[in-house]
Motif scaffolding. Structure first.
Motif, PDB file in Angstrom:
ATOM      1  N   ILE A  33      42.685  43.696  43.100  1.00  0.00           N
ATOM      2  CA  ILE A  33      42.559  43.521  41.653  1.00  0.00           C
ATOM      3  C   ILE A  33      43.223  42.210  41.214  1.00  0.00           C
ATOM      4  O   ILE A  33      42.640  41.433  40.455  1.00  0.00           O
ATOM      5  CB  ILE A  33      43.201  44.720  40.914  1.00  0.00           C
ATOM      6  CG1 ILE A  33      42.336  45.976  41.101  1.00  0.00           C
ATOM      7  CG2 ILE A  33      43.413  44.426  39.438  1.00  0.00           C
ATOM      8  CD1 ILE A  33      43.020  47.262  40.659  1.00  0.00           C
ATOM      9  N   LYS A  34      44.423  41.961  41.715  1.00  0.00           N
ATOM     10  CA  LYS A  34      45.159  40.752  41.311  1.00  0.00           C
ATOM     11  C   LYS A  34      44.502  39.486  41.845  1.00  0.00           C
ATOM     12  O   LYS A  34      44.351  38.507  41.117  1.00  0.00           O
ATOM     13  CB  LYS A  34      46.608  40.834  41.793  1.00  0.00           C
ATOM     14  CG  LYS A  34      47.436  41.812  40.997  1.00  0.00           C
ATOM     15  CD  LYS A  34      48.862  41.849  41.488  1.00  0.00           C
ATOM     16  CE  LYS A  34      49.685  42.816  40.649  1.00  0.00           C
ATOM     17  NZ  LYS A  34      51.079  42.864  41.087  1.00  0.00           N
ATOM     18  N   ASN A  35      44.114  39.504  43.113  1.00  0.00           N
ATOM     19  CA  ASN A  35      43.516  38.310  43.734  1.00  0.00           C
ATOM     20  C   ASN A  35      42.182  37.934  43.108  1.00  0.00           C
ATOM     21  O   ASN A  35      41.842  36.757  43.015  1.00  0.00           O
ATOM     22  CB  ASN A  35      43.358  38.495  45.235  1.00  0.00           C
ATOM     23  CG  ASN A  35      44.683  38.511  45.959  1.00  0.00           C
ATOM     24  OD1 ASN A  35      45.683  38.006  45.464  1.00  0.00           O
ATOM     25  ND2 ASN A  35      44.703  39.105  47.132  1.00  0.00           N
ATOM     26  N   LYS A  36      41.408  38.917  42.703  1.00  0.00           N
ATOM     27  CA  LYS A  36      40.089  38.670  42.112  1.00  0.00           C
ATOM     28  C   LYS A  36      40.129  38.645  40.587  1.00  0.00           C
ATOM     29  O   LYS A  36      39.097  38.502  39.948  1.00  0.00           O
ATOM     30  CB  LYS A  36      39.094  39.746  42.566  1.00  0.00           C
ATOM     31  CG  LYS A  36      38.929  39.883  44.065  1.00  0.00           C
ATOM     32  CD  LYS A  36      38.058  38.807  44.606  1.00  0.00           C
ATOM     33  CE  LYS A  36      37.824  39.048  46.104  1.00  0.00           C
ATOM     34  NZ  LYS A  36      37.030  38.031  46.708  1.00  0.00           N
ATOM     35  N   SER A  37      41.311  38.838  39.993  1.00  0.00           N
ATOM     36  CA  SER A  37      41.471  38.880  38.532  1.00  0.00           C
ATOM     37  C   SER A  37      40.501  39.874  37.894  1.00  0.00           C
ATOM     38  O   SER A  37      39.810  39.567  36.918  1.00  0.00           O
ATOM     39  CB  SER A  37      41.274  37.491  37.929  1.00  0.00           C
ATOM     40  OG  SER A  37      42.208  36.584  38.458  1.00  0.00           O
ATOM     41  N   ILE A  38      40.461  41.055  38.450  1.00  0.00           N
ATOM     42  CA  ILE A  38      39.526  42.093  37.992  1.00  0.00           C
ATOM     43  C   ILE A  38      40.120  42.829  36.791  1.00  0.00           C
ATOM     44  O   ILE A  38      41.282  43.212  36.799  1.00  0.00           O
ATOM     45  CB  ILE A  38      39.236  43.080  39.142  1.00  0.00           C
ATOM     46  CG1 ILE A  38      38.550  42.338  40.289  1.00  0.00           C
ATOM     47  CG2 ILE A  38      38.411  44.255  38.661  1.00  0.00           C
ATOM     48  CD1 ILE A  38      38.407  43.147  41.558  1.00  0.00           C
ATOM     49  N   GLU A  39      39.282  42.994  35.761  1.00  0.00           N
ATOM     50  CA  GLU A  39      39.713  43.734  34.578  1.00  0.00           C
ATOM     51  C   GLU A  39      39.087  45.127  34.525  1.00  0.00           C
ATOM     52  O   GLU A  39      39.671  46.049  33.972  1.00  0.00           O
ATOM     53  CB  GLU A  39      39.368  42.950  33.314  1.00  0.00           C
ATOM     54  CG  GLU A  39      40.148  41.656  33.200  1.00  0.00           C
ATOM     55  CD  GLU A  39      39.789  40.856  31.962  1.00  0.00           C
ATOM     56  OE1 GLU A  39      39.102  41.396  31.059  1.00  0.00           O
ATOM     57  OE2 GLU A  39      40.195  39.683  31.902  1.00  0.00           O
ATOM     58  N   TYR A  78      48.707  51.667  36.342  1.00  0.00           N
ATOM     59  CA  TYR A  78      48.002  50.426  36.649  1.00  0.00           C
ATOM     60  C   TYR A  78      46.520  50.514  36.280  1.00  0.00           C
ATOM     61  O   TYR A  78      45.911  49.517  35.933  1.00  0.00           O
ATOM     62  CB  TYR A  78      48.112  50.087  38.142  1.00  0.00           C
ATOM     63  CG  TYR A  78      49.483  49.632  38.552  1.00  0.00           C
ATOM     64  CD1 TYR A  78      49.882  48.319  38.366  1.00  0.00           C
ATOM     65  CD2 TYR A  78      50.378  50.522  39.124  1.00  0.00           C
ATOM     66  CE1 TYR A  78      51.143  47.896  38.747  1.00  0.00           C
ATOM     67  CE2 TYR A  78      51.644  50.109  39.508  1.00  0.00           C
ATOM     68  CZ  TYR A  78      52.019  48.794  39.323  1.00  0.00           C
ATOM     69  OH  TYR A  78      53.272  48.384  39.692  1.00  0.00           O
ATOM     70  N   CYS A  85      46.299  44.604  45.220  1.00  0.00           N
ATOM     71  CA  CYS A  85      46.182  43.195  45.663  1.00  0.00           C
ATOM     72  C   CYS A  85      44.774  42.672  45.405  1.00  0.00           C
ATOM     73  O   CYS A  85      44.603  41.535  44.956  1.00  0.00           O
ATOM     74  CB  CYS A  85      46.528  43.072  47.148  1.00  0.00           C
ATOM     75  SG  CYS A  85      48.283  43.166  47.474  1.00  0.00           S
TER      76      CYS A  85
END
Length: 163
Positions: free
Chosen positions: A106-112, A143, A104
């Motif tokens: 990673i997705k919320n912060k758009s982390i690559e 992931y 969550c």
């Protein structure tokens, strides 16, 4: 397709027992009631599939679903219930919960890309060993990918790339 009277009685008996197991005072399926509430319908569908398999080379609609076929479908229902309980309990384990939290984040912060240290700073409430179990689960499921580092092991923070 139709059920013969014995198959119908067997299915109704099974349906009542499933309903009882969802009762908060009695049942062991209370915590997965959403899943269990659909089980009775699934079992009748499985019985229909088994019936069609048994009568594949004749006209299945000319025969009623038998007690034996319904009994087999119910056995499959018991197996599915056992499997579902194991999976549900697995998803409640700490490592799974931590992996969900990391995902969550990673997705919320758009982390690559991120380091273990960055994640540990964000999730201060978790110990590093607990976070590692989450990382391992996310790597195992595809992931995350650990990025090899050329630095000495003591000074580096493990880096991850998000798939």
């Amino acid at each position: 397709l139709y059920l013969d009277s014995e198959a119908r009685a067997k299915w109704l008996e099974y349906s009542k027992s499933v309903e009882m197991t969802m009762n908060p005072e009695i049942g062991h399926l209370t915590h997965i009631a959403d899943w269990a509430s659909k089980l009775n319908g699934q079992i009748i569908r499985v019985a229909g599939l088994l019936h069609n398999y048994i009568h594949a080379f004749v006209k299945p609609w000319e025969h009623k679903i038998s007690f034996e076929t319904m009994s087999c479908a119910i056995k499959i229902g018991h197996a599915l219930t056992g499997h579902t309980l194991k999976v549900f309990h697995h998803t409640q384990e700490e490592s799974f919960q931590v992996a969900k939290e990391i995902l969550c984040w990673i997705k919320n912060k758009s982390i690559e890309r991120f380091t273990q240290r960055e994640c540990a700073r964000y999730f201060r409430r978790h110990k590093v060993d607990t976070l590692k179990t989450g990382f391992n689960l996310l790597i195992e499921r595809g992931y995350l990918h650990e990025i090899p580092s050329a630095q000495k092991k003591r000074t580096r923070s493990i880096q991850f790339e998000v798939n």
